[in-house]
Design a protein around this motif. Structure first.
Motif, PDB file in Angstrom:
ATOM      1  N   THR A  69      45.622  37.453  54.335  1.00  9.25           N
ATOM      2  CA  THR A  69      45.423  37.566  52.893  1.00  9.25           C
ATOM      3  C   THR A  69      46.713  37.113  52.227  1.00  9.25           C
ATOM      4  O   THR A  69      47.813  37.414  52.695  1.00  9.25           O
ATOM      5  N   VAL A  70      46.572  36.380  51.145  1.00  3.28           N
ATOM      6  CA  VAL A  70      47.729  35.798  50.466  1.00  3.28           C
ATOM      7  C   VAL A  70      47.570  36.025  48.970  1.00  3.28           C
ATOM      8  O   VAL A  70      46.476  35.861  48.421  1.00  3.28           O
ATOM      9  N   SER A  71      48.649  36.437  48.304  1.00  4.37           N
ATOM     10  CA  SER A  71      48.535  36.754  46.878  1.00  4.37           C
ATOM     11  C   SER A  71      49.838  36.481  46.153  1.00  4.37           C
ATOM     12  O   SER A  71      50.891  36.250  46.765  1.00  4.37           O
ATOM     13  N   ASN A  72      49.754  36.535  44.824  1.00  3.78           N
ATOM     14  CA  ASN A  72      50.957  36.519  43.994  1.00  3.78           C
ATOM     15  C   ASN A  72      51.668  37.863  44.133  1.00  3.78           C
ATOM     16  O   ASN A  72      51.132  38.824  44.706  1.00  3.78           O
ATOM     17  N   THR A 212      52.940  34.168  31.089  1.00  2.35           N
ATOM     18  CA  THR A 212      51.652  33.475  31.208  1.00  2.35           C
ATOM     19  C   THR A 212      50.959  33.743  32.539  1.00  2.35           C
ATOM     20  O   THR A 212      49.946  33.122  32.842  1.00  2.35           O
ATOM     21  N   LYS A 213      51.512  34.656  33.341  1.00  4.32           N
ATOM     22  CA  LYS A 213      50.955  34.991  34.663  1.00  4.32           C
ATOM     23  C   LYS A 213      50.982  33.798  35.623  1.00  4.32           C
ATOM     24  O   LYS A 213      50.169  33.701  36.536  1.00  4.32           O
ATOM     25  N   SER A 214      51.901  32.877  35.417  1.00  2.00           N
ATOM     26  CA  SER A 214      52.020  31.733  36.321  1.00  2.00           C
ATOM     27  C   SER A 214      52.680  32.166  37.626  1.00  2.00           C
ATOM     28  O   SER A 214      53.257  33.255  37.725  1.00  2.00           O
ATOM     29  N   ARG A 300      51.076  23.973  49.672  1.00  2.00           N
ATOM     30  CA  ARG A 300      50.547  23.551  48.372  1.00  2.00           C
ATOM     31  C   ARG A 300      49.073  23.911  48.245  1.00  2.00           C
ATOM     32  O   ARG A 300      48.622  24.415  47.203  1.00  2.00           O
ATOM     33  N   ARG A 301      48.303  23.678  49.301  1.00  2.09           N
ATOM     34  CA  ARG A 301      46.868  23.943  49.243  1.00  2.09           C
ATOM     35  C   ARG A 301      46.575  25.436  49.140  1.00  2.09           C
ATOM     36  O   ARG A 301      45.645  25.852  48.431  1.00  2.09           O
ATOM     37  N   ILE A 302      47.360  26.259  49.817  1.00  7.42           N
ATOM     38  CA  ILE A 302      47.156  27.701  49.725  1.00  7.42           C
ATOM     39  C   ILE A 302      47.493  28.195  48.321  1.00  7.42           C
ATOM     40  O   ILE A 302      46.793  29.041  47.748  1.00  7.42           O
ATOM     41  N   ARG A 303      48.547  27.662  47.731  1.00  8.25           N
ATOM     42  CA  ARG A 303      48.887  28.033  46.356  1.00  8.25           C
ATOM     43  C   ARG A 303      47.761  27.656  45.395  1.00  8.25           C
ATOM     44  O   ARG A 303      47.435  28.411  44.467  1.00  8.25           O
ATOM     45  N   LEU A 304      47.153  26.496  45.603  1.00  7.20           N
ATOM     46  CA  LEU A 304      46.037  26.079  44.756  1.00  7.20           C
ATOM     47  C   LEU A 304      44.860  27.044  44.873  1.00  7.20           C
ATOM     48  O   LEU A 304      44.149  27.297  43.891  1.00  7.20           O
ATOM     49  N   GLU A 305      44.646  27.594  46.066  1.00  9.08           N
ATOM     50  CA  GLU A 305      43.545  28.541  46.244  1.00  9.08           C
ATOM     51  C   GLU A 305      43.799  29.829  45.464  1.00  9.08           C
ATOM     52  O   GLU A 305      42.881  30.402  44.883  1.00  9.08           O
ATOM     53  N   VAL A 306      45.046  30.305  45.442  1.00 14.79           N
ATOM     54  CA  VAL A 306      45.365  31.493  44.647  1.00 14.79           C
ATOM     55  C   VAL A 306      45.208  31.178  43.160  1.00 14.79           C
ATOM     56  O   VAL A 306      44.733  32.013  42.376  1.00 14.79           O
ATOM     57  N   LEU A 307      45.570  29.964  42.752  1.00 17.32           N
ATOM     58  CA  LEU A 307      45.397  29.566  41.351  1.00 17.32           C
ATOM     59  C   LEU A 307      43.922  29.522  40.959  1.00 17.32           C
ATOM     60  O   LEU A 307      43.564  29.829  39.813  1.00 17.32           O
ATOM     61  N   LYS A 308      43.050  29.138  41.889  1.00 17.21           N
ATOM     62  CA  LYS A 308      41.616  29.149  41.599  1.00 17.21           C
ATOM     63  C   LYS A 308      41.141  30.568  41.297  1.00 17.21           C
ATOM     64  O   LYS A 308      40.321  30.792  40.401  1.00 17.21           O
ATOM     65  N   VAL A 309      41.655  31.534  42.051  1.00 17.14           N
ATOM     66  CA  VAL A 309      41.291  32.930  41.808  1.00 17.14           C
ATOM     67  C   VAL A 309      41.823  33.371  40.447  1.00 17.14           C
ATOM     68  O   VAL A 309      41.142  34.061  39.685  1.00 17.14           O
ATOM     69  N   ARG A 310      43.045  32.972  40.127  1.00 15.03           N
ATOM     70  CA  ARG A 310      43.632  33.277  38.817  1.00 15.03           C
ATOM     71  C   ARG A 310      42.756  32.728  37.697  1.00 15.03           C
ATOM     72  O   ARG A 310      42.531  33.400  36.676  1.00 15.03           O
TER      73      ARG A 310
END
Length: 348
Positions: A69-72, A212-214, A300-310
């Protein structure tokens, strides 16, 4: 005719270890759940799917792969607080609960803290700012996390591992390991009951509270967990919002007291497909220059997946430059505190 030597015995966790771990994990999870739902307003989207995933992993022998599991990371209390969303029965089941990476200089300062966090399934991790010699992408704790995610048995007989220079995650199966060459920690991956475990990681590497929750840029440790675990683990992205109000980096005295009456949201996305194409990682590719580009792409791709959830929580898309290391030079020379872009950065 000589008799062949018996096969090496399979190690098992002792009763005191299992009791201590269940107690610490269970009480911590129960307190977190009571705080989230008894003293704050908490909403979790996608929890039913996540619980289904955990239920399918309950039988260790039946697991086919590990779970990441990966998160901000928005607050110093993200872990363990976010796992308070799990019902009580999950908290008292360490074999089906998360392993996490904890800062060596905070969580392992003395024998008491070291024992508490070890039983609480936290792995000692050196941060580059505090331990440039022992930290980094190839430190032994990352190797230990890869082994936890992977299949067993490993290739060599059991021994006591004292070197902190091992880079191949599957070169042995030790009952202990060292992060500095001088310390000594139990190696959870040596036990069959820990095969295909669940590991949670905060790839930002430190607390980041932005108006901005970035997200900050992600560090490459997550790419090693994905690329080198065998087989490829299930990957579930999570986005957290609200913990920054419970323990904001700008909070005044008493800083150690969590604030109550806050709103907290968490969105747990359905896992990424297990046939996610990351490219074949040969032995040569692990250590040659091409590995740098591969790790960058996976991160990069994993970060994009967390951004999709955001995005599913209603936040607008961020500037693509936010994912670049160079962009975060704007934070200024300070390591923690309020940065020039208006964000707050914490220790871990």
């Amino acid at each position: 005719m000589s008799t062949p030597p018996p096969p090496p015995s399979t190690p098992s966790l002792s009763l005191p270890w299992r009791f201590s771990s269940s107690l610490i994990m269970g009480l911590t999870g129960s307190l977190s759940r009571g705080f989230l739902f008894g003293m704050n307003r908490t909403e979790v989207v996608g929890l039913d799917r996540f619980l289904e995933t955990l239920d399918n992993r309950k039988n260790v022998e039946g697991r086919a792969r590990g779970l990441i599991t990966v998160s901000n990371h928005v607050s110093v209390i993200d872990d363990p607080l976010i796992w308070g969303v799990l019902p009580f029965k999950y908290a008292f089941s360490p074999s089906n609960h998360r392993w996490s990476l904890g800062s060596y200089d905070i969580c392992f300062q003395n024998k008491f803290l070291s024992s508490f966090f070890t039983y609480g399934q936290v792995l000692p991790t050196h941060r580059g700012d505090y331990s440039p010699i022992h930290g980094g992408l190839f430190q032994p704790t990352i190797t230990q996390a890869i082994r936890l995610l992977s299949s067993q048995p490993f290739t060599k007989t059991l021994s006591t591992e004292t070197s902190h220079t091992i880079s191949d995650p599957f070169s042995g199966s030790s009952l202990t390991y060292s992060t500095t060459g001088a310390d000594n920690f139990p190696a959870p991956s040596a036990y069959p009951s820990r095969r295909h475990s669940w590991v949670h990681i905060f790839p930002e590497g430190r607390v980041h509270q932005h108006p901005t929750k970035s997200l900050r840029y992600f560090k490459w440790g997550v790419s090693r967990l994905i690329l080198e675990s065998e087989p490829l683990p299930d990957i579930i992205p999570i986005f957290i919002d609200g913990n920054q109000h419970i323990m904001h980096e700008a909070r005044e005295w008493p800083r150690f007291v969590p604030r109550v009456g806050k709103d907290k949201d968490a969105l747990v996305k359905k896992g990424l497909p297990t046939d996610l194409e990351m490219g074949e990682l040969s032995e040569g590719l692990k250590y040659c220059n091409e590995a740098v580009a591969l790790r960058k792409e996976v991160t990069r791709r994993i970060r994009l997946e967390v951004l999709k959830v955001r995005r599913e929580l209603g936040y607008p898309d961020e500037d693509p430059k936010e994912g670049l290391v160079e962009t975060w030079i704007e934070e200024g020379g300070k390591k923690t505190g309020k940065m020039e872009d208006g964000s707050y950065v914490g220790e871990t």
